[in-house]
Scaffold this motif. Structure first.
Motif, mmCIF file in Angstrom:
data_model
loop_
_atom_site.group_PDB
_atom_site.id
_atom_site.type_symbol
_atom_site.label_atom_id
_atom_site.label_comp_id
_atom_site.label_asym_id
_atom_site.label_seq_id
_atom_site.Cartn_x
_atom_site.Cartn_y
_atom_site.Cartn_z
ATOM 1 N N TRP A 3 0.854 -1.190 0.000
ATOM 2 C CA TRP A 3 0.000 0.000 0.000
ATOM 3 C C TRP A 3 0.889 1.240 0.000
ATOM 4 N N TYR A 4 0.759 2.048 -1.037
ATOM 5 C CA TYR A 4 1.523 3.290 -1.165
ATOM 6 C C TYR A 4 0.645 4.486 -0.811
ATOM 7 N N PHE A 5 1.213 5.439 -0.107
ATOM 8 C CA PHE A 5 0.619 6.767 0.026
ATOM 9 C C PHE A 5 1.740 7.785 -0.125
ATOM 10 N N CYS A 6 1.396 9.002 -0.503
ATOM 11 C CA CYS A 6 2.404 9.986 -0.902
ATOM 12 C C CYS A 6 2.116 11.335 -0.238
ATOM 13 N N ILE A 7 3.197 12.039 0.117
ATOM 14 C CA ILE A 7 3.017 13.328 0.775
ATOM 15 C C ILE A 7 4.324 14.114 0.684
ATOM 16 N N ASP A 8 4.220 15.447 0.763
ATOM 17 C CA ASP A 8 5.419 16.285 0.817
ATOM 18 C C ASP A 8 5.466 16.992 2.171
ATOM 19 N N GLU A 9 6.500 17.815 2.360
ATOM 20 C CA GLU A 9 6.678 18.467 3.659
ATOM 21 C C GLU A 9 5.529 19.412 3.984
ATOM 22 N N ILE A 10 4.962 20.060 2.960
ATOM 23 C CA ILE A 10 3.837 20.966 3.203
ATOM 24 C C ILE A 10 2.665 20.185 3.805
ATOM 25 N N GLY A 11 2.329 19.059 3.192
ATOM 26 C CA GLY A 11 1.237 18.242 3.705
ATOM 27 C C GLY A 11 1.557 17.627 5.050
ATOM 28 N N ALA A 12 2.823 17.239 5.255
ATOM 29 C CA ALA A 12 3.218 16.602 6.511
ATOM 30 C C ALA A 12 2.995 17.518 7.703
ATOM 31 N N ASN A 13 3.046 18.827 7.483
ATOM 32 C CA ASN A 13 2.874 19.796 8.566
ATOM 33 C C ASN A 13 1.454 20.362 8.626
ATOM 34 N N PRO A 35 2.663 -1.085 4.306
ATOM 35 C CA PRO A 35 2.615 0.364 4.031
ATOM 36 C C PRO A 35 3.955 0.941 3.586
ATOM 37 N N ILE A 36 3.907 1.735 2.512
ATOM 38 C CA ILE A 36 5.084 2.424 1.985
ATOM 39 C C ILE A 36 4.698 3.873 1.699
ATOM 40 N N CYS A 37 5.469 4.802 2.203
ATOM 41 C CA CYS A 37 5.196 6.224 1.988
ATOM 42 C C CYS A 37 6.271 6.823 1.092
ATOM 43 N N LEU A 38 5.865 7.409 -0.028
ATOM 44 C CA LEU A 38 6.768 8.227 -0.841
ATOM 45 C C LEU A 38 6.730 9.636 -0.261
ATOM 46 N N TYR A 39 7.893 10.090 0.224
ATOM 47 C CA TYR A 39 7.930 11.350 0.982
ATOM 48 C C TYR A 39 8.901 12.336 0.346
ATOM 49 N N ASP A 40 8.366 13.480 -0.047
ATOM 50 C CA ASP A 40 9.196 14.567 -0.557
ATOM 51 C C ASP A 40 9.575 15.440 0.632
ATOM 52 N N GLY A 41 10.579 14.971 1.358
ATOM 53 C CA GLY A 41 11.011 15.657 2.563
ATOM 54 C C GLY A 41 12.165 14.906 3.189
ATOM 55 N N ASP A 42 12.588 15.356 4.351
ATOM 56 C CA ASP A 42 13.694 14.730 5.070
ATOM 57 C C ASP A 42 13.194 13.452 5.739
ATOM 58 N N THR A 43 13.723 12.321 5.313
ATOM 59 C CA THR A 43 13.239 11.038 5.839
ATOM 60 C C THR A 43 13.669 10.799 7.281
ATOM 61 N N ASP A 44 14.406 11.744 7.880
ATOM 62 C CA ASP A 44 14.760 11.630 9.295
ATOM 63 C C ASP A 44 14.041 12.664 10.154
ATOM 64 N N LEU A 51 6.183 7.849 11.280
ATOM 65 C CA LEU A 51 5.690 6.797 10.389
ATOM 66 C C LEU A 51 6.516 5.518 10.537
ATOM 67 N N LYS A 52 7.818 5.678 10.627
ATOM 68 C CA LYS A 52 8.692 4.503 10.772
ATOM 69 C C LYS A 52 8.383 3.752 12.065
ATOM 70 N N LYS A 53 8.097 4.487 13.149
ATOM 71 C CA LYS A 53 7.755 3.849 14.425
ATOM 72 C C LYS A 53 6.473 3.026 14.299
ATOM 73 N N LEU A 54 5.583 3.472 13.409
ATOM 74 C CA LEU A 54 4.338 2.735 13.193
ATOM 75 C C LEU A 54 4.546 1.500 12.320
ATOM 76 N N GLY A 55 5.711 1.397 11.661
ATOM 77 C CA GLY A 55 5.977 0.265 10.785
ATOM 78 C C GLY A 55 5.883 0.584 9.315
ATOM 79 N N VAL A 56 5.922 1.876 8.965
ATOM 80 C CA VAL A 56 5.822 2.297 7.574
ATOM 81 C C VAL A 56 7.226 2.409 6.977
ATOM 82 N N GLU A 57 7.402 1.903 5.773
ATOM 83 C CA GLU A 57 8.641 2.119 5.033
ATOM 84 C C GLU A 57 8.553 3.490 4.360
ATOM 85 N N VAL A 58 9.499 4.371 4.650
ATOM 86 C CA VAL A 58 9.493 5.726 4.109
ATOM 87 C C VAL A 58 10.562 5.826 3.017
ATOM 88 N N VAL A 59 10.147 6.213 1.809
ATOM 89 C CA VAL A 59 11.042 6.307 0.662
ATOM 90 C C VAL A 59 11.127 7.765 0.228
#
Length: 456
Positions: A3-13, A35-44, A51-59
């Motif tokens: 399952w993919y979902f996608c977001i950038d830093e604007i949406g993350a905040n 779950p896999i998240c495509l993230y346009d932002g700092d993955t740290d 998200l990582k704590k929940l078990g999501v792979e962040v790309v």
């Protein structure tokens, strides 16, 4: 399935970033989604770390047309968050192993219902209706099952088309562009995989998509009413909320009972639920006051308005003598097995006669219902209109549909009932509306079905 979902830093905040965490919590409760998240932002950063704590792979991934979006923002005020929205078009470039994957927007809630993922095999992708439940000519891009290799074949052509057509589709963002490019090449997604609250309350839907009004809209609506500050879609949002408020309330309760909404979203949901109760209570108070005034009027008519009272009595007596056409409604077992059922009939006339009501069981046995014990809601009738054998009942409700309620005590062993049969004499040809529910007094439009009469 991935399952993919996608977001950038604007949406993350923003609120959508909080919804992403709700979606992840509800997805991880299932055993069939990775779950896999495509993230346009700092993955740290904090969002990605949560998200990582929940078990999501962040790309880490940026949209191929991010530069064009930024230029369109400078020239046309095109929304910058479109960079996150268009990331869904990059999934086929990232995914290297699976042929089919699921994509959803961040504002979804996964229920526990089984989904036959293996049976959904679209040619390019499958998506549900865009806005109207029955309008399948356009699709909503918020939930898609994607054929990865086939989408990859068209990915660059689509991105080229999108980058050259950002302005013409304003105020829409990605969805109208998706619809224009793929208008002849998408498959239909099972509707339960992209169920919007404004479709109604659907207890069997697997993915609830909170598309349209967001929680701060709902909170403000029940506390203050709609606001023009909601932007260019203010009137649309207001119409969706006002027509579906109870549905949003039901689905919000499900979210609160299932996951822990993060941050301010928890407070907004709790305020919305409390505000909904307050709104309902005030409405009940106003209705009760109005009903009291109506009861006073009826009392006045009964005591002093002899002419009106005599006209009604005369009409009822005439109906007793008229040889009316007989109709039969058959409610099959797929509805009859529900513990709570509401029958609404005589909608066109508000007056008619029930001749007989009975259950037919799977073993062939028949059980008559004592008409004198029916729960008839607000229907007005006189016991003297019930025949001595309680097999005939004349009903009147001043031009409104007459409701008959059944609960578990009316017929036990519901699973053994083959059908419920209602035999009526009606003033006009009519349609019976049957609404069914697992919970008493919770009847929703999406659980209603119209049944045409059979002429004897």
């Amino acid at each position: 399935m991935k399952w993919y979902f996608c977001i950038d830093e604007i949406g993350a905040n923003a609120e959508i970033g909080l919804w992403a965490k709700i979606a992840a919590q509800s997805a991880i409760r299932r055993n069939d989604l990775k779950p896999i998240c495509l993230y346009d932002g700092d993955t740290d950063d904090v969002f990605a770390s949560d998200l990582k704590k929940l078990g999501v792979e962040v790309v880490s991934k940026s949209s191929s047309i991010k530069r064009q979006i930024e230029e369109a923002h400078q020239k046309l005020r095109y929304p910058l968050h479109a960079s996150g929205a268009f990331l869904r078009a990059e999934i086929s470039e990232v995914e290297k192993t699976d042929e089919y994957v699921l994509y959803t927007d961040c504002d979804v809630f996964f229920r526990d219902q089984f989904v036959p993922w293996d049976s959904i095999r679209p040619s390019v992708f499958a998506a549900g209706p865009r806005q109207d439940l029955f309008d399948t000519d356009q699709f909503n891009s918020g939930v898609m099952v994607i054929n990865v290799p086939r989408f990859e074949e068209q990915r660059q052509s689509f991105l080229n088309f999108a980058s050259n057509n950002l302005g013409p589709f304003l105020p829409g963002v990605d969805e109208p562009i998706f619809n224009q490019f793929f208008r002849d090449s998408f498959d239909q997604l099972p509707i339960g995989l992209n169920w919007r609250p404004f479709f109604g309350y659907n207890r069997s839907a697997q993915i609830i998509h909170f598309h349209g009004p967001k929680m701060f809209h709902l909170r403000e609506f029940v506390m203050k009413g709609p606001s023009i500050d909601w932007g260019p879609y203010a009137s649309v949002l207001s119409a969706l909320i006002s027509s579906s408020l109870q549905n949003y309330y039901q689905f919000t309760l499900e979210v609160l009972k299932t996951v822990r909404p993060p941050g301010i979203l928890l407070k907004q949901m709790e305020d919305f639920v409390d505000g909904y109760h307050s709104l309902q209570n005030s409405a009940v108070e106003r209705f009760a006051s109005a009903s009291f005034r109506v009861s006073e009027l009826n009392s006045y008519i009964d005591k002093r308005g002899g002419v009106i009272h005599d006209q009604l009595t005369s009409m009822m007596l005439r109906l007793k003598k008229i040889d009316l056409t007989d109709f039969k409604y058959v409610i099959d077992s797929d509805i009859a097995r529900f513990p709570n059922i509401k029958l609404s009939l005589f909608a066109r006339s508000g007056i008619g006669r029930i001749e007989k009501l009975f259950y037919i069981f799977k073993n062939g046995n028949v059980m008559d219902v004592d008409l004198s014990e029916l729960d008839l809601g607000t229907c007005r009738f006189s016991h003297e209109d019930i025949s001595p054998d309680t097999k005939s009942l004349l009903l009147t409700n001043n031009g409104y549909p007459i409701d008959i309620f059944f609960n578990e005590t009316k017929a036990r062993n519901r699973e053994q009932i083959k059908s419920i049969v209602l035999h009526v004499s009606s003033v006009v040809d009519d349609v019976l509306t049957v609404t069914f529910s697992d919970v008493e007094n919770e009847y929703f439009v999406c659980n209603s079905r119209n049944i045409e009469p059979v002429v004897f």
